[in-house]
Design a protein around this motif. Sequence first.
Motif, PDB file in Angstrom:
ATOM      1  N   LEU A  93     -12.854  11.948  -5.597  1.00 42.54           N
ATOM      2  CA  LEU A  93     -11.928  11.045  -4.922  1.00 42.54           C
ATOM      3  C   LEU A  93     -10.506  11.271  -5.421  1.00 42.54           C
ATOM      4  CD1 LEU A  93     -13.876   7.635  -5.026  1.00 42.54           C
ATOM      5  CD2 LEU A  93     -13.712   9.239  -3.118  1.00 42.54           C
ATOM      6  N   SER A  94      -9.538  11.180  -4.526  1.00 41.47           N
ATOM      7  CA  SER A  94      -8.130  11.250  -4.926  1.00 41.47           C
ATOM      8  C   SER A  94      -7.749   9.974  -5.661  1.00 41.47           C
ATOM      9  CB  SER A  94      -7.238  11.417  -3.702  1.00 41.47           C
ATOM     10  OG  SER A  94      -7.296  10.251  -2.886  1.00 41.47           O
ATOM     11  N   GLU A  95      -6.542   9.945  -6.236  1.00 43.79           N
ATOM     12  CA  GLU A  95      -6.114   8.739  -6.954  1.00 43.79           C
ATOM     13  C   GLU A  95      -6.077   7.536  -6.024  1.00 43.79           C
ATOM     14  OE1 GLU A  95      -2.003   7.209  -8.927  1.00 43.79           O
ATOM     15  OE2 GLU A  95      -2.932   8.920  -9.922  1.00 43.79           O
ATOM     16  N   ASP A  96      -5.527   7.713  -4.817  1.00 39.56           N
ATOM     17  CA  ASP A  96      -5.463   6.598  -3.870  1.00 39.56           C
ATOM     18  C   ASP A  96      -6.856   6.153  -3.452  1.00 39.56           C
ATOM     19  OD1 ASP A  96      -2.734   6.523  -3.974  1.00 39.56           O
ATOM     20  OD2 ASP A  96      -2.429   7.724  -2.163  1.00 39.56           O
ATOM     21  N   ASP A  97      -7.728   7.116  -3.170  1.00 38.47           N
ATOM     22  CA  ASP A  97      -9.085   6.770  -2.747  1.00 38.47           C
ATOM     23  C   ASP A  97      -9.878   6.121  -3.873  1.00 38.47           C
ATOM     24  OD1 ASP A  97      -8.618   7.735  -0.211  1.00 38.47           O
ATOM     25  OD2 ASP A  97      -9.501   9.714  -0.605  1.00 38.47           O
ATOM     26  N   SER A  98      -9.618   6.547  -5.110  1.00 41.25           N
ATOM     27  CA  SER A  98     -10.363   5.976  -6.235  1.00 41.25           C
ATOM     28  C   SER A  98     -10.035   4.498  -6.443  1.00 41.25           C
ATOM     29  CB  SER A  98     -10.071   6.751  -7.521  1.00 41.25           C
ATOM     30  OG  SER A  98      -8.730   6.563  -7.946  1.00 41.25           O
ATOM     31  N   GLU A  99      -8.881   4.044  -5.952  1.00 44.81           N
ATOM     32  CA  GLU A  99      -8.545   2.624  -6.036  1.00 44.81           C
ATOM     33  C   GLU A  99      -9.530   1.763  -5.244  1.00 44.81           C
ATOM     34  OE1 GLU A  99      -5.543   0.690  -7.476  1.00 44.81           O
ATOM     35  OE2 GLU A  99      -6.218   2.306  -8.780  1.00 44.81           O
ATOM     36  N   GLN A 100     -10.281   2.403  -4.337  1.00 46.39           N
ATOM     37  CA  GLN A 100     -11.259   1.684  -3.527  1.00 46.39           C
ATOM     38  C   GLN A 100     -12.663   1.745  -4.135  1.00 46.39           C
ATOM     39  OE1 GLN A 100      -9.715   0.286  -0.906  1.00 46.39           O
ATOM     40  NE2 GLN A 100      -7.867   1.415  -1.469  1.00 46.39           N
ATOM     41  N   LEU A 101     -12.784   2.218  -5.382  1.00 44.64           N
ATOM     42  CA  LEU A 101     -14.087   2.528  -5.959  1.00 44.64           C
ATOM     43  C   LEU A 101     -15.022   1.322  -6.000  1.00 44.64           C
ATOM     44  CD1 LEU A 101     -15.819   4.725  -7.352  1.00 44.64           C
ATOM     45  CD2 LEU A 101     -14.950   3.846  -9.530  1.00 44.64           C
ATOM     46  N   VAL A 102     -14.541   0.174  -6.422  1.00 44.00           N
ATOM     47  CA  VAL A 102     -15.418  -0.996  -6.536  1.00 44.00           C
ATOM     48  C   VAL A 102     -16.010  -1.356  -5.177  1.00 44.00           C
ATOM     49  CG1 VAL A 102     -15.513  -3.448  -7.127  1.00 44.00           C
ATOM     50  CG2 VAL A 102     -14.208  -1.872  -8.561  1.00 44.00           C
ATOM     51  N   GLY A 103     -15.206  -1.283  -4.139  1.00 41.61           N
ATOM     52  CA  GLY A 103     -15.714  -1.557  -2.799  1.00 41.61           C
ATOM     53  C   GLY A 103     -16.741  -0.534  -2.356  1.00 41.61           C
ATOM     54  N   LEU A 104     -16.496   0.737  -2.675  1.00 44.26           N
ATOM     55  CA  LEU A 104     -17.453   1.795  -2.310  1.00 44.26           C
ATOM     56  C   LEU A 104     -18.801   1.564  -2.984  1.00 44.26           C
ATOM     57  CD1 LEU A 104     -15.076   4.895  -2.598  1.00 44.26           C
ATOM     58  CD2 LEU A 104     -16.073   3.992  -0.483  1.00 44.26           C
ATOM     59  N   ILE A 105     -18.785   1.241  -4.276  1.00 49.23           N
ATOM     60  CA  ILE A 105     -20.037   1.018  -4.999  1.00 49.23           C
ATOM     61  C   ILE A 105     -20.732  -0.252  -4.502  1.00 49.23           C
ATOM     62  CG2 ILE A 105     -21.040   0.527  -7.265  1.00 49.23           C
ATOM     63  CD1 ILE A 105     -18.895   2.304  -8.497  1.00 49.23           C
ATOM     64  N   ALA A 106     -19.958  -1.320  -4.294  1.00 47.18           N
ATOM     65  CA  ALA A 106     -20.543  -2.565  -3.790  1.00 47.18           C
ATOM     66  C   ALA A 106     -21.199  -2.346  -2.439  1.00 47.18           C
ATOM     67  CB  ALA A 106     -19.465  -3.641  -3.686  1.00 47.18           C
ATOM     68  N   ASN A 107     -20.588  -1.516  -1.621  1.00 50.98           N
ATOM     69  CA  ASN A 107     -21.143  -1.177  -0.307  1.00 50.98           C
ATOM     70  C   ASN A 107     -22.528  -0.558  -0.456  1.00 50.98           C
ATOM     71  OD1 ASN A 107     -21.201  -0.808   2.466  1.00 50.98           O
ATOM     72  ND2 ASN A 107     -20.184   1.174   2.362  1.00 50.98           N
ATOM     73  N   GLU A 108     -22.651   0.375  -1.400  1.00 52.02           N
ATOM     74  CA  GLU A 108     -23.942   1.039  -1.610  1.00 52.02           C
ATOM     75  C   GLU A 108     -24.971   0.088  -2.224  1.00 52.02           C
ATOM     76  OE1 GLU A 108     -24.692   4.153  -0.634  1.00 52.02           O
ATOM     77  OE2 GLU A 108     -22.702   4.160   0.294  1.00 52.02           O
ATOM     78  N   VAL A 109     -24.527  -0.735  -3.174  1.00 51.22           N
ATOM     79  CA  VAL A 109     -25.442  -1.684  -3.813  1.00 51.22           C
ATOM     80  C   VAL A 109     -25.993  -2.674  -2.792  1.00 51.22           C
ATOM     81  CG1 VAL A 109     -25.571  -3.599  -5.475  1.00 51.22           C
ATOM     82  CG2 VAL A 109     -24.403  -1.474  -6.095  1.00 51.22           C
ATOM     83  N   ALA A 110     -25.148  -3.138  -1.890  1.00 50.98           N
ATOM     84  CA  ALA A 110     -25.588  -4.097  -0.870  1.00 50.98           C
ATOM     85  C   ALA A 110     -26.645  -3.506   0.045  1.00 50.98           C
ATOM     86  CB  ALA A 110     -24.389  -4.555  -0.043  1.00 50.98           C
ATOM     87  N   GLY A 111     -26.647  -2.179   0.149  1.00 48.62           N
ATOM     88  CA  GLY A 111     -27.613  -1.536   1.039  1.00 48.62           C
ATOM     89  C   GLY A 111     -28.960  -1.263   0.404  1.00 48.62           C
ATOM     90  N   ILE A 112     -29.160  -1.623  -0.880  1.00 46.42           N
ATOM     91  CA  ILE A 112     -30.432  -1.333  -1.550  1.00 46.42           C
ATOM     92  C   ILE A 112     -31.570  -2.129  -0.923  1.00 46.42           C
ATOM     93  CG2 ILE A 112     -31.698  -1.514  -3.727  1.00 46.42           C
ATOM     94  CD1 ILE A 112     -29.062  -1.024  -5.195  1.00 46.42           C
ATOM     95  N   ASN A 113     -31.414  -3.435  -0.854  1.00 54.20           N
ATOM     96  CA  ASN A 113     -32.416  -4.301  -0.230  1.00 54.20           C
ATOM     97  C   ASN A 113     -31.784  -5.665   0.030  1.00 54.20           C
ATOM     98  OD1 ASN A 113     -32.530  -5.795  -2.698  1.00 54.20           O
ATOM     99  ND2 ASN A 113     -34.094  -4.381  -3.497  1.00 54.20           N
TER     100      ASN A 113
END
Length: 502
Positions: free
Chosen positions: A308-328
Motif C-alpha cells: 500500500l502507498s502512504e495515502d492508501d495505508s491511512e485506510q488500513l484499519v478500515g481495510l482490516i475491519a472490512n475483512e474481519v466483518a466478513g469472517i462470520n
Amino acid sequence: MTGLSFGGLSGILVLVAYAAAMLLIGYFAGRGQPSGEHKTARGYYLGGSGLGFVALFFTLYATQYSGNSIVGYAPEAYRSGFLWWQSVPFMIAVIAGYLLFAPRLYAIAKRESFVTPTDWVRYRFRSTPVSLLVAALMLWGLANYLLEQLIAMGHGISGLTGNTVPYQVGVIAFVVVMLVYSWAGGMRAVALTDVMQGIALLVGVAVLLIGALYLSGGGLGELTRHLADTDPVKAGVPSGEDSVNWLSMIIMIGIGAAVYPHAIQRIYAARSERTLKRSLAIMAWMPLVTTGVVFVVGIVGIKLFPGLSEDDSEQLVGLIANEVAGINLFFYVLMILLFGGVVAAIVSTADSALLSLSSVVSRDLYGRHIAPQASERKQVLVGKVVGVVAVAILLLVAWNPPSTLFNIFVLKFELIVQIAPAFILGLYWRRLSAGPVFWGMLAGALLAGAWTVFDVDKLHGIPAGLLGLALNVVICVVGSLLTTPTARTPDTQPHPAQPARS
C-alpha cells in the motif's frame, strides 16, 4: 478509512444509537448536578472536583488514547514495521511523566481551588507574561489536538457507513452531538461518556486483533518470519539515527502528553489523591492492551495488504475491519457495534480538548484580562461560545487535512512540551524564576516552530520539539541561577486556615 462491507444502514443505526446515548448522558449529567453548579467554572470545567475512581480512570484513558491511537497508529506500524514498537514505551513514559508531578500538583490545586492549568503557573510565578505565554502554547496544542480528532472522526464515520455518510457530513453531525452534551453537562458529562467510550475502545481493539490474527493464519512468530522474508528492513535492527529518534520520541511524548492541558485538569478533577494514584496505577498497564494491540494489527496489515502507498495505508484499519466483518455473523455484528464505539471514543477525546480550550479562553484570557469583573456564569458562557467558534474554524481545516494523522499528532508536541519546565521544575525547584521560565519557553517554542515550519531535517534523529525543550531547560536553569528568585516557592503542605482562591 475505506468503505466497509458492513457499512450502510447498519453502520448509520449504530452511530445514531451511540449519539443518542451521549446526548442522554449529557442531559442527565447536567440535571444531576446541584442547582447552578454546572454554571460555575469549577462545576462546569472540573465536575466540582468530585470524579471517582471509575470516571477518573476512563476519562484519563480516553484523554491519552485518542482516535489517532487506532486510526493513525496502525498505519504507522504498517509503514515502519517493528520500529513502531516505540509507541508502547512512549505511552508508558506518559504515566511516568504524570507521576513526576501529578500527586504534588494535586495537593496544591485542591488547596488553592485551581480550575485551569494556567492557575498553577500564575500561583507559582506571579507573572502575567509567563501566564499568557503558557496559555498561548496550550491553545495551540489544544487546537491541533482537536483538529486531529475531527479528521479521525470523519474517516471513522465514512468508513463505518461504507461512505453512505460522507466524511464532512459525519464530522458535522457528531460535532453537533459533542457540543450539545458537553454544553449541557460540562466535565461531568464528558467523564461519563468517556466511561462508555473507553470500554468500547478496549473491547473494540481486542476484537479487531482477534479477527486480524485469524485472517493472517498465524501468531506473532509467523508474522515476524513473514516480515523478515518479504520486507527485512521492517523487521531488522533499527539504524543509529532511528534508535536516537526512538529514545527522543519516548522522552518528548512522555513529557508532552503528561502536560496536556486537559490531562492536567483531570488531575484537578480527582475526588482525592488516593483516587488519582489508583487511576494512574491502572493506566500504567493500558499501553500494552491498547497501543501494543494496535501495533500488532498494523503488522498483520503488512501481510494482509502488502504494497500500500502512504495515502492508501491511512485506510488500513478500515481495510482490516472490512475483512474481519466478513469472517462470520459473530464478527459482523461485533465489528458494527465496536467500530461504532471507536468512533465514539474519538469523539470523547475531542470533547476533552474542547472543554479545556474553552476553560483557558474563558478564565485565563476573558476572565483575567478582557472582563475581570465578569461573573463566573458569564465566563462559562463565553467559553462555550468560543468553543463553538473554534470548532467551526477547525472544521474548515479538516475538510482538507494538511498531513497524515501521525504527522499532525507529532506537530502539537513541538510546542506544548515547552510548558513542562514551568510545571515539573516549578514544583520541585524553589529557585526557578519567572524571567528565565518565560525566555526559556519562548526560545524553545521559536526554535521548535521554525525547525518544523521550514522542514529542517532532524538532528541525528532528534525531533525539533526536544531540541527546543533542551534549550528551554538550559535557559531556565542557568537564568535562575544567575537571578534572584522572585516567584512563590512551591509548597504542597496543607494550610487549613488559608482561604481557597478561585
